[in-house]
Design a protein around this motif. Structure first.
Motif, PDB file in Angstrom:
ATOM      1  N   LEU A 107      10.896   5.665  -8.888  1.00 25.41           N
ATOM      2  CA  LEU A 107      10.440   6.657  -9.869  1.00 25.41           C
ATOM      3  C   LEU A 107       9.006   6.401 -10.366  1.00 25.41           C
ATOM      4  O   LEU A 107       8.245   7.346 -10.577  1.00 25.41           O
ATOM      5  N   ASN A 108       8.653   5.123 -10.528  1.00 27.08           N
ATOM      6  CA  ASN A 108       7.291   4.819 -10.974  1.00 27.08           C
ATOM      7  C   ASN A 108       6.264   5.336  -9.975  1.00 27.08           C
ATOM      8  O   ASN A 108       5.225   5.880 -10.357  1.00 27.08           O
ATOM      9  N   TYR A 109       6.577   5.119  -8.697  1.00 25.39           N
ATOM     10  CA  TYR A 109       5.632   5.558  -7.660  1.00 25.39           C
ATOM     11  C   TYR A 109       5.568   7.077  -7.606  1.00 25.39           C
ATOM     12  O   TYR A 109       4.487   7.657  -7.423  1.00 25.39           O
ATOM     13  N   ASP A 110       6.742   7.742  -7.771  1.00 23.72           N
ATOM     14  CA  ASP A 110       6.730   9.204  -7.834  1.00 23.72           C
ATOM     15  C   ASP A 110       5.837   9.666  -8.966  1.00 23.72           C
ATOM     16  O   ASP A 110       5.050  10.594  -8.826  1.00 23.72           O
ATOM     17  N   HIS A 111       5.986   8.983 -10.090  1.00 26.07           N
ATOM     18  CA  HIS A 111       5.191   9.368 -11.247  1.00 26.07           C
ATOM     19  C   HIS A 111       3.692   9.229 -10.977  1.00 26.07           C
ATOM     20  O   HIS A 111       2.904  10.094 -11.368  1.00 26.07           O
ATOM     21  N   LEU A 112       3.319   8.118 -10.304  1.00 29.55           N
ATOM     22  CA  LEU A 112       1.894   7.875 -10.048  1.00 29.55           C
ATOM     23  C   LEU A 112       1.250   9.021  -9.295  1.00 29.55           C
ATOM     24  O   LEU A 112       0.096   9.374  -9.537  1.00 29.55           O
ATOM     25  N   THR A 113       2.021   9.631  -8.356  1.00 24.77           N
ATOM     26  CA  THR A 113       1.418  10.660  -7.509  1.00 24.77           C
ATOM     27  C   THR A 113       0.993  11.877  -8.325  1.00 24.77           C
ATOM     28  O   THR A 113       0.143  12.629  -7.884  1.00 24.77           O
ATOM     29  N   HIS A 114       1.611  12.105  -9.495  1.00 26.16           N
ATOM     30  CA  HIS A 114       1.080  13.207 -10.301  1.00 26.16           C
ATOM     31  C   HIS A 114       0.732  12.781 -11.729  1.00 26.16           C
ATOM     32  O   HIS A 114       0.850  13.560 -12.653  1.00 26.16           O
ATOM     33  N   ASP A 115       0.289  11.515 -11.835  1.00 26.06           N
ATOM     34  CA  ASP A 115      -0.227  11.050 -13.118  1.00 26.06           C
ATOM     35  C   ASP A 115      -1.754  11.183 -13.082  1.00 26.06           C
ATOM     36  O   ASP A 115      -2.421  10.480 -12.332  1.00 26.06           O
TER      37      ASP A 115
ATOM     38  N   GLN B 227     -12.894   7.997 -16.624  1.00 24.41           N
ATOM     39  CA  GLN B 227     -13.738   6.839 -16.317  1.00 24.41           C
ATOM     40  C   GLN B 227     -12.914   5.591 -16.081  1.00 24.41           C
ATOM     41  O   GLN B 227     -13.448   4.495 -16.016  1.00 24.41           O
ATOM     42  N   TRP B 228     -11.631   5.767 -15.953  1.00 24.56           N
ATOM     43  CA  TRP B 228     -10.770   4.608 -15.739  1.00 24.56           C
ATOM     44  C   TRP B 228     -10.932   4.071 -14.327  1.00 24.56           C
ATOM     45  O   TRP B 228     -11.251   4.803 -13.398  1.00 24.56           O
ATOM     46  N   THR B 229     -10.691   2.771 -14.217  1.00 21.52           N
ATOM     47  CA  THR B 229     -10.546   2.168 -12.907  1.00 21.52           C
ATOM     48  C   THR B 229      -9.163   1.540 -12.875  1.00 21.52           C
ATOM     49  O   THR B 229      -8.420   1.632 -13.852  1.00 21.52           O
ATOM     50  N   SER B 230      -8.886   0.898 -11.763  1.00 24.56           N
ATOM     51  CA  SER B 230      -7.560   0.328 -11.580  1.00 24.56           C
ATOM     52  C   SER B 230      -7.188  -0.663 -12.689  1.00 24.56           C
ATOM     53  O   SER B 230      -6.089  -0.615 -13.254  1.00 24.56           O
ATOM     54  N   ALA B 231      -8.128  -1.558 -13.010  1.00 20.38           N
ATOM     55  CA  ALA B 231      -7.826  -2.548 -14.047  1.00 20.38           C
ATOM     56  C   ALA B 231      -7.649  -1.871 -15.402  1.00 20.38           C
ATOM     57  O   ALA B 231      -6.792  -2.263 -16.206  1.00 20.38           O
TER      58      ALA B 231
ATOM     59  N   VAL C 190       0.265  -2.460  -7.735  1.00 22.42           N
ATOM     60  CA  VAL C 190       0.721  -2.660  -6.350  1.00 22.42           C
ATOM     61  C   VAL C 190      -0.017  -1.705  -5.418  1.00 22.42           C
ATOM     62  O   VAL C 190      -0.491  -2.104  -4.348  1.00 22.42           O
ATOM     63  N   VAL C 191      -0.148  -0.438  -5.830  1.00 19.88           N
ATOM     64  CA  VAL C 191      -0.870   0.532  -4.998  1.00 19.88           C
ATOM     65  C   VAL C 191      -2.303   0.054  -4.774  1.00 19.88           C
ATOM     66  O   VAL C 191      -2.826   0.104  -3.657  1.00 19.88           O
TER      67      VAL C 191
ATOM     68  N   ALA D 254      -4.027  -0.895  -1.210  1.00 22.82           N
ATOM     69  CA  ALA D 254      -5.275  -0.267  -0.775  1.00 22.82           C
ATOM     70  C   ALA D 254      -6.310  -1.328  -0.397  1.00 22.82           C
ATOM     71  O   ALA D 254      -6.988  -1.214   0.627  1.00 22.82           O
ATOM     72  N   VAL D 255      -6.405  -2.385  -1.220  1.00 23.65           N
ATOM     73  CA  VAL D 255      -7.357  -3.459  -0.929  1.00 23.65           C
ATOM     74  C   VAL D 255      -7.030  -4.113   0.408  1.00 23.65           C
ATOM     75  O   VAL D 255      -7.911  -4.326   1.250  1.00 23.65           O
ATOM     76  N   VAL D 256      -5.744  -4.407   0.612  1.00 18.87           N
ATOM     77  CA  VAL D 256      -5.345  -5.068   1.854  1.00 18.87           C
ATOM     78  C   VAL D 256      -5.691  -4.191   3.053  1.00 18.87           C
ATOM     79  O   VAL D 256      -6.238  -4.663   4.052  1.00 18.87           O
ATOM     80  N   VAL D 257      -5.397  -2.894   2.950  1.00 22.59           N
ATOM     81  CA  VAL D 257      -5.696  -1.986   4.057  1.00 22.59           C
ATOM     82  C   VAL D 257      -7.195  -1.990   4.357  1.00 22.59           C
ATOM     83  O   VAL D 257      -7.615  -2.151   5.511  1.00 22.59           O
ATOM     84  N   VAL D 258      -8.011  -1.858   3.314  1.00 25.05           N
ATOM     85  CA  VAL D 258      -9.462  -1.815   3.529  1.00 25.05           C
ATOM     86  C   VAL D 258      -9.955  -3.135   4.125  1.00 25.05           C
ATOM     87  O   VAL D 258     -10.768  -3.137   5.057  1.00 25.05           O
ATOM     88  N   VAL D 259      -9.431  -4.261   3.619  1.00 25.94           N
ATOM     89  CA  VAL D 259      -9.870  -5.555   4.137  1.00 25.94           C
ATOM     90  C   VAL D 259      -9.503  -5.695   5.615  1.00 25.94           C
ATOM     91  O   VAL D 259     -10.325  -6.128   6.425  1.00 25.94           O
ATOM     92  N   VAL D 260      -8.276  -5.296   5.971  1.00 25.74           N
ATOM     93  CA  VAL D 260      -7.859  -5.405   7.371  1.00 25.74           C
ATOM     94  C   VAL D 260      -8.745  -4.535   8.254  1.00 25.74           C
ATOM     95  O   VAL D 260      -9.226  -4.967   9.304  1.00 25.74           O
TER      96      VAL D 260
END
Lengths: 310, 303
Positions: free
Chosen positions: A68-76, A257-261, A286-287, A291-297
């Motif tokens: 549910l948290n991840y579902d929420h993120l997609t439209h937060d 103006q928010w970032t991940s942190a 976690v998202v 994303a960081v891991v994907v970009v680094v790889v």
């Protein structure tokens, strides 16, 4: 050095005194750091993955709630802003930063006073982002320095910090803060290229563009790759500059103006009325990590393609 | 290899790229083409220099002068800005807190990291390789993912709003980088002294303490400095874990001051005095150890 290493290795199989001694302290020497790191770094990382599937206020026990948290993120909208701003920093800022740093590095190599210049442009990197934000705000404010300067030329005040420009002001500041650091890293990499490559290329009648294209670029490609990975990891840490620059009266900056942190802080204990939604904030983190891991790889793949060994 | 390098160095000195004789065709074009670039670099340098000069000079001006004559020199030196920032702005206690946290965290990090880095850097086997990787992994994990479980752990241990708790956190988050940095440092040290000590029957702990640590002094200094800078400027964890003004570190005092000023009307002179208190120690450290800092950061990065 090499023979010593070989000696140690061969000795280890037989159990030379040195190797046996080293093995005896291996555990005790490693344990304190390893235990602390595991308990307070890796376990929390793992726990965040678990908590991202729960409803959790940080104090009582988490309750399972699936995805549910991840579902929420997609439209937060707040998370979307945070995520896209982080990507903007990563790619928009990143490309600009790397082109600028690379160009600076190339020019600095042939400039007099190179150490002096490097020393100065590195400076913003070692002081607090909060302090720089205070200066940057004073520079760009309506009554600020830039407008005062313009005024003396008879130019009207410009609203540098109007909402649609404010994040760009942040991007520009982040480039300014980081350029010196990446120039230094790239410089260290390019300085490792043996000068006789350039000598031979010069004798072969190449021009400076050809030397750049066929020597400097391919031979510093792996350093560029490492620097890009560092930048990727670094962007998700960008926080205090934005908080101090755009936050006001105890409140957080507006979500555009928010970032991940900032998202993690804002969704939990940040602001004047904290939300304490630790589960959702974990999902956001976690998202970001994924994303960081994907970009680094991807970066590693791309930049290791024609890595050269010196 | 080494002779080739020496030879080419001598050659490159003979035909330095800057001497026009090397490239007669491009002699006239190249400097002109570089001019905008050089100008851009000097502009960048000037802006960096201006930033810090401006902050320091403004800290001695009246608020009116900061606002209305931002480019002018101070007409009178208002040292009262500094004392007001120190006493009323809360920067004094924050400075003490920051100094305490930074010293303890830097010392603690290096104390924990160096023995681990020593055994990891000097043993080349699969176990140490794996553990090294495990530490390196931490370099890529953003703080926001560990901070929430940590908050819960620290709350249970009653270490929220507690400087000792913050020190522990700073040690933990700086461990991966420090272990990584010192590992490559220990690995680069010659082994002869260590072997000689072993043959002389010096115990392994003593060998580390009396021989390897002194040899690695440069690396330890670099690590200490880098951790200190990171902790001095750290804001995110401090903001999550400290709550009362008495415990604030300098970045928090600054954030606090900036937001308070928006209520009470800003005194820019005092504000820049506060900024200076946060910035000056880092400038001094950089002036003293500049090369070591940049080299440490690139060494940590360049592998």
């Amino acid at each position: 050095m090499t023979s010593a290493t070989v000696g140690v290795r061969r000795g280890r199989a037989k159990g030379s005194p040195l190797a046996r001694r080293r093995r005896r302290v291996f555990g005790p020497f490693l344990a304190p750091a390893l235990i602390l790191y595991t308990v307070l770094f890796m376990v929390p990382t793992g726990y965040s993955f678990y908590a991202s599937f729960t409803s959790w206020d940080g104090f009582s026990n988490p309750r399972w709630k699936g995805t549910l948290n991840y579902d929420h993120l997609t439209h937060d909208p707040a998370f979307k802003d945070a995520f896209f701003n982080t990507l903007k920093l990563l790619f928009g800022c990143g490309i600009f930063l790397f082109v600028l740093s690379f160009a600076f590095m190339l020019m600095l190599r042939e400039m007099k006073g190179r150490r002096f210049i490097q020393g100065f442009i590195f400076l913003p990197h070692i002081v607090s982002g909060v302090a720089l934000a205070a200066f940057w705000d004073f520079l760009l404010n309506h009554d600020g320095m830039l407008n005062k300067g313009l005024h003396s030329f008879g130019l009207g005040p410009v609203d540098w910090l109007k909402p649609q420009w404010q994040f760009n002001a942040i991007l520009l500041a982040i480039v300014w803060i980081n350029t010196g650091y990446y120039v230094t890293i790239l410089m260290a990499g390019v300085d490792r290229i043996p000068p006789y490559y350039y000598e031979e290329a010069k004798l072969a009648g190449t021009n400076s563009w050809q030397r750049f294209r066929h020597i400097t670029l391919p031979m510093s490609w792996d350093v560029v790759g490492t620097a890009a990975v560092l930048w990727t990891i670094g962007t998700v840490k960008i926080f205090e500059f934005i908080l101090a620059f755009s936050g006001s009266q105890g409140n957080l900056p507006t979500t555009n103006q928010w970032t991940s942190a900032m998202y993690v802080y804002g969704e939990t204990i940040g602001g004047t009325s904290p939300i304490y939604d630790f589960g959702r904030a974990c999902a956001g983190a976690v998202v970001t990590l994924v994303a960081v891991v994907v970009v680094v790889v991807v970066l590693r793949r791309v930049t290791s393609r024609d890595r050269l060994e010196l | 290899m080494s002779t080739a390098t020496t030879g080419s160095r001598a050659e490159s000195a003979a035909q330095d790229p800057r001497t026009p004789a090397a490239a007669p065709a491009g002699r006239r074009r190249v400097p002109w083409a570089r001019l905008p670039g050089a100008a851009l670099i000097w502009l960048f340098v000037a802006f960096c220099a201006f930033t810090f000069l401006f902050i320091l000079l403004s800290s001695l001006k009246s608020s009116y002068n900061v606002l209305n004559h931002p480019f002018g020199l101070p007409t009178e030196l208002k040292f009262s800005n500094w004392s007001r920032a120190w006493h009323d702005g809360g920067f004094g206690p924050a400075f003490v807190n920051s100094a305490l946290v930074v010293v303890a965290a830097a010392a603690g990090t290096v104390l924990l990291a160096s023995p681990a880095a020593y055994v990891l850097g000097r043993n080349q086997n699969r176990l140490s390789g794996g553990v090294s990787m495990y530490f390196v992994l931490g370099l890529g994990i953003p703080m926001q993912i560990i901070v929430l479980p940590l908050y819960s752990i620290m709350a249970k241990a009653h270490l929220i709003d507690n400087l000792a708790g913050l020190i522990v956190l700073y040690i933990v988050v700086n461990l991966p980088f420090t272990v990584y940095l010192l590992m490559s440092f220990f690995a680069s040290l010659p082994g002869e002294l260590e072997e000689a000590a072993a043959l002389d029957g010096v115990g392994p702990g003593m060998t580390f303490w009396r021989i390897m640590l002194p040899l690695a002094r440069g690396g330890l200094m670099t690590a200490l400095t880098l951790v200190a800078i990171a902790c001095w400027n750290e804001t995110f964890l401090a903001l999550m874990f400290l709550q009362t003004n008495d415990n604030f570190t300098l970045p928090l005092a600054l954030v606090n001051f900036l937001t308070q000023q928006q209520f009470t009307g800003e005194d820019f002179g005092v504000m820049f005095a506060g900024v200076s208190i946060a910035v000056l120690p880092m400038l001094a450290l950089y002036a003293w150890l500049g090369r070591r800092i940049t080299e440490g950061l690139t060494l940590g990065a360049g592998k």
